[in-house]
Design a protein around this motif. Structure first.
Motif, PDB file in Angstrom:
ATOM      1  N   LEU A  95      -9.588   6.801  -8.775  1.00  0.00           N
ATOM      2  CA  LEU A  95      -9.455   7.521  -7.504  1.00  0.00           C
ATOM      3  C   LEU A  95      -8.359   6.905  -6.638  1.00  0.00           C
ATOM      4  O   LEU A  95      -7.586   7.630  -5.989  1.00  0.00           O
ATOM      5  N   CYS A  96      -8.256   5.558  -6.626  1.00  0.00           N
ATOM      6  CA  CYS A  96      -7.213   4.886  -5.852  1.00  0.00           C
ATOM      7  C   CYS A  96      -5.821   5.270  -6.366  1.00  0.00           C
ATOM      8  O   CYS A  96      -4.886   5.485  -5.589  1.00  0.00           O
ATOM      9  N   SER A  97      -5.673   5.347  -7.696  1.00  0.00           N
ATOM     10  CA  SER A  97      -4.379   5.738  -8.269  1.00  0.00           C
ATOM     11  C   SER A  97      -3.998   7.156  -7.855  1.00  0.00           C
ATOM     12  O   SER A  97      -2.847   7.423  -7.487  1.00  0.00           O
ATOM     13  N   GLU A  98      -4.978   8.059  -7.907  1.00  0.00           N
ATOM     14  CA  GLU A  98      -4.703   9.444  -7.494  1.00  0.00           C
ATOM     15  C   GLU A  98      -4.371   9.521  -6.010  1.00  0.00           C
ATOM     16  O   GLU A  98      -3.471  10.264  -5.595  1.00  0.00           O
ATOM     17  N   LEU A  99      -5.118   8.733  -5.206  1.00  0.00           N
ATOM     18  CA  LEU A  99      -4.841   8.744  -3.767  1.00  0.00           C
ATOM     19  C   LEU A  99      -3.464   8.162  -3.459  1.00  0.00           C
ATOM     20  O   LEU A  99      -2.781   8.618  -2.526  1.00  0.00           O
ATOM     21  N   GLU A 100      -3.045   7.160  -4.245  1.00  0.00           N
ATOM     22  CA  GLU A 100      -1.704   6.607  -4.055  1.00  0.00           C
ATOM     23  C   GLU A 100      -0.632   7.650  -4.357  1.00  0.00           C
ATOM     24  O   GLU A 100       0.383   7.755  -3.649  1.00  0.00           O
ATOM     25  N   MET A 101      -0.857   8.436  -5.405  1.00  0.00           N
ATOM     26  CA  MET A 101       0.096   9.507  -5.719  1.00  0.00           C
ATOM     27  C   MET A 101       0.141  10.536  -4.597  1.00  0.00           C
ATOM     28  O   MET A 101       1.217  10.993  -4.183  1.00  0.00           O
ATOM     29  N   VAL A 102      -1.049  10.893  -4.086  1.00  0.00           N
ATOM     30  CA  VAL A 102      -1.097  11.864  -2.986  1.00  0.00           C
ATOM     31  C   VAL A 102      -0.403  11.304  -1.751  1.00  0.00           C
ATOM     32  O   VAL A 102       0.367  11.996  -1.057  1.00  0.00           O
ATOM     33  N   ALA A 103      -0.672  10.000  -1.455  1.00  0.00           N
ATOM     34  CA  ALA A 103      -0.030   9.378  -0.293  1.00  0.00           C
ATOM     35  C   ALA A 103       1.485   9.337  -0.455  1.00  0.00           C
ATOM     36  O   ALA A 103       2.238   9.565   0.510  1.00  0.00           O
ATOM     37  N   SER A 104       1.957   9.052  -1.685  1.00  0.00           N
ATOM     38  CA  SER A 104       3.401   9.025  -1.929  1.00  0.00           C
ATOM     39  C   SER A 104       4.025  10.403  -1.689  1.00  0.00           C
ATOM     40  O   SER A 104       5.105  10.523  -1.078  1.00  0.00           O
ATOM     41  N   CYS A 105       3.338  11.445  -2.176  1.00  0.00           N
ATOM     42  CA  CYS A 105       3.847  12.823  -1.956  1.00  0.00           C
ATOM     43  C   CYS A 105       3.913  13.155  -0.471  1.00  0.00           C
ATOM     44  O   CYS A 105       4.900  13.730   0.017  1.00  0.00           O
ATOM     45  N   TYR A 106       2.862  12.781   0.271  1.00  0.00           N
ATOM     46  CA  TYR A 106       2.833  13.096   1.692  1.00  0.00           C
ATOM     47  C   TYR A 106       3.856  12.262   2.470  1.00  0.00           C
ATOM     48  O   TYR A 106       4.417  12.733   3.479  1.00  0.00           O
ATOM     49  N   GLU A 107       4.121  11.036   2.014  1.00  0.00           N
ATOM     50  CA  GLU A 107       5.154  10.234   2.656  1.00  0.00           C
ATOM     51  C   GLU A 107       6.531  10.869   2.464  1.00  0.00           C
ATOM     52  O   GLU A 107       7.347  10.905   3.391  1.00  0.00           O
ATOM     53  N   ALA A 108       6.797  11.354   1.253  1.00  0.00           N
ATOM     54  CA  ALA A 108       8.076  12.031   0.996  1.00  0.00           C
ATOM     55  C   ALA A 108       8.202  13.289   1.858  1.00  0.00           C
ATOM     56  O   ALA A 108       9.256  13.572   2.444  1.00  0.00           O
ATOM     57  N   LYS A 109       7.084  14.033   1.948  1.00  0.00           N
ATOM     58  CA  LYS A 109       7.089  15.235   2.773  1.00  0.00           C
ATOM     59  C   LYS A 109       7.281  14.874   4.247  1.00  0.00           C
ATOM     60  O   LYS A 109       8.002  15.565   4.983  1.00  0.00           O
ATOM     61  N   ARG A 110       6.641  13.765   4.680  1.00  0.00           N
ATOM     62  CA  ARG A 110       6.787  13.320   6.061  1.00  0.00           C
ATOM     63  C   ARG A 110       8.225  12.933   6.363  1.00  0.00           C
ATOM     64  O   ARG A 110       8.779  13.269   7.428  1.00  0.00           O
ATOM     65  N   ASP A 111       8.885  12.218   5.430  1.00  0.00           N
ATOM     66  CA  ASP A 111      10.287  11.839   5.634  1.00  0.00           C
ATOM     67  C   ASP A 111      11.186  13.062   5.726  1.00  0.00           C
ATOM     68  O   ASP A 111      12.109  13.114   6.555  1.00  0.00           O
ATOM     69  N   LYS A 112      10.889  14.053   4.878  1.00  0.00           N
ATOM     70  CA  LYS A 112      11.680  15.288   4.931  1.00  0.00           C
ATOM     71  C   LYS A 112      11.484  16.004   6.262  1.00  0.00           C
ATOM     72  O   LYS A 112      12.454  16.492   6.869  1.00  0.00           O
ATOM     73  N   LEU A 113      10.232  16.043   6.737  1.00  0.00           N
ATOM     74  CA  LEU A 113       9.973  16.687   8.026  1.00  0.00           C
ATOM     75  C   LEU A 113      10.617  15.919   9.178  1.00  0.00           C
ATOM     76  O   LEU A 113      11.109  16.517  10.140  1.00  0.00           O
ATOM     77  N   ARG A 114      10.625  14.571   9.069  1.00  0.00           N
ATOM     78  CA  ARG A 114      11.260  13.767  10.108  1.00  0.00           C
ATOM     79  C   ARG A 114      12.765  14.043  10.154  1.00  0.00           C
ATOM     80  O   ARG A 114      13.352  14.168  11.242  1.00  0.00           O
ATOM     81  N   GLU A 115      13.382  14.161   8.970  1.00  0.00           N
ATOM     82  CA  GLU A 115      14.818  14.479   8.928  1.00  0.00           C
ATOM     83  C   GLU A 115      15.096  15.856   9.525  1.00  0.00           C
ATOM     84  O   GLU A 115      16.044  16.030  10.296  1.00  0.00           O
ATOM     85  N   THR A 116      14.243  16.816   9.166  1.00  0.00           N
ATOM     86  CA  THR A 116      14.405  18.159   9.738  1.00  0.00           C
ATOM     87  C   THR A 116      14.221  18.138  11.247  1.00  0.00           C
ATOM     88  O   THR A 116      14.937  18.819  11.995  1.00  0.00           O
ATOM     89  N   LYS A 117      13.270  17.360  11.709  1.00  0.00           N
ATOM     90  CA  LYS A 117      13.022  17.252  13.143  1.00  0.00           C
ATOM     91  C   LYS A 117      14.234  16.672  13.866  1.00  0.00           C
ATOM     92  O   LYS A 117      14.616  17.158  14.944  1.00  0.00           O
ATOM     93  N   GLU A 118      14.850  15.631  13.295  1.00  0.00           N
ATOM     94  CA  GLU A 118      16.030  15.035  13.911  1.00  0.00           C
ATOM     95  C   GLU A 118      17.176  16.039  13.997  1.00  0.00           C
ATOM     96  O   GLU A 118      17.874  16.121  15.021  1.00  0.00           O
TER      97      GLU A 118
END
Length: 266
Positions: A95-118
């Motif tokens: 479960l921790c491995s799957e959650l790490e993958m999910v967190a990594s995906c959401y971090e990438a999405k967050r960075d993309k949204l931050r760039e779009t916001k800027e």
């Protein structure tokens, strides 16, 4: 079955009693699997039956099996706490491995949204600057319009008229200088020269210059545009009149050849 395999991998770190219990549980699971496999083989439909009836029977069997599984209460993998603890660790790691993958995906999405916001913020700042500049310009025009009075408009108009008059005077002076230099007023020759050339024609002293003729024509057009024609008298030297007519600067009256006017240049 995945839980059983996970228990088998964990058996190496379990106690002897726990390993025996886990092996017994695995044997029971394999025995149950063989039983179910034999039942499936025995329950295979006859190929001679109608395909539609086969589909209906399969659907009925699947629904019955679904109801049976829904009615079954979940059971623990094993009663031994060591087996449960090890299986829980395996599941937590997975479960921790799957959650790490999910967190990594959401971090990438967050960075993309931050760039779009800027980028959107930069675009918004530019638009705000344009809006402020346009607002200032509109306010400045409004204040200029309010402070602009009839007196200032009249003074501005008078200044423009004065400039045009000065410009016209300069043009007339330049035209007079050019005409005086290149088209001078004819002069009477000495009597001795006239006798030698057998010329009896004498230039009248009342003749006006070409510059004055043009000025008379222009003033006539400006003062009486409904009647722009000027009558030719003895002050107009015929060669000057002929030159103006030949080069399209003046035109004759259609009914009276002794009247000319300035050509319309617009």
């Amino acid at each position: 079955m995945a839980e059983v395999k996970s228990g088998e991998r964990a058996a190496a770190v379990l106690s002897e009693a726990a390993q025996c219990e886990l092996l017994d549980l695995c044997e029971d699971q394999f025995a149950q699997l063989e039983k179910l496999q034999n039942e499936v083989i025995l329950c295979e439909p006859d190929f001679g039956e109608n395909p539609q009836e086969q589909s209906i029977n399969r659907l009925i069997a699947t629904e019955a099996e679904l109801k049976q599984w829904l009615a079954v209460e979940p059971k623990l993998l094993a009663a031994n706490s060591e087996v449960l603890l090890q299986a829980g660790k395996e599941e937590m790691l997975k479960l921790c491995s799957e959650l790490e993958m999910v967190a990594s995906c959401y971090e990438a999405k967050r960075d993309k949204l931050r760039e779009t916001k800027e980028l959107e913020q930069k675009w918004l700042e530019q638009k705000n600057q344009v809006l402020i500049a346009a607002s200032d310009h509109a306010e400045r025009l409004r204040m200029e319009k309010e402070t602009l009075s009839e007196l200032s408009v009249l003074q501005d108009t008078k200044a423009k008229i004065q400039k045009m008059k000065v410009y016209q005077e300069r043009l007339m002076e330049s035209l007079g200088d050019v005409l005086e230099k290149h088209v001078p007023l004819p002069q009477n020759e000495p009597s001795a020269n006239r006798k030698k050339k057998n010329i009896e024609l004498e230039i009248s002293e009342d003749l006006i210059s070409l510059n004055e003729i043009l000025e008379v024509l222009m003033n006539k057009v400006l003062n009486t545009p409904h009647d722009p024609y000027v009558t030719i008298d003895n002050t107009f030297w015929p060669p000057y009149v002929e030159m103006l007519l030949r080069y399209g600067i003046a035109v004759r009256h259609q009914e009276n050849n002794f009247k000319i006017r300035l050509e319309t240049f617009f």
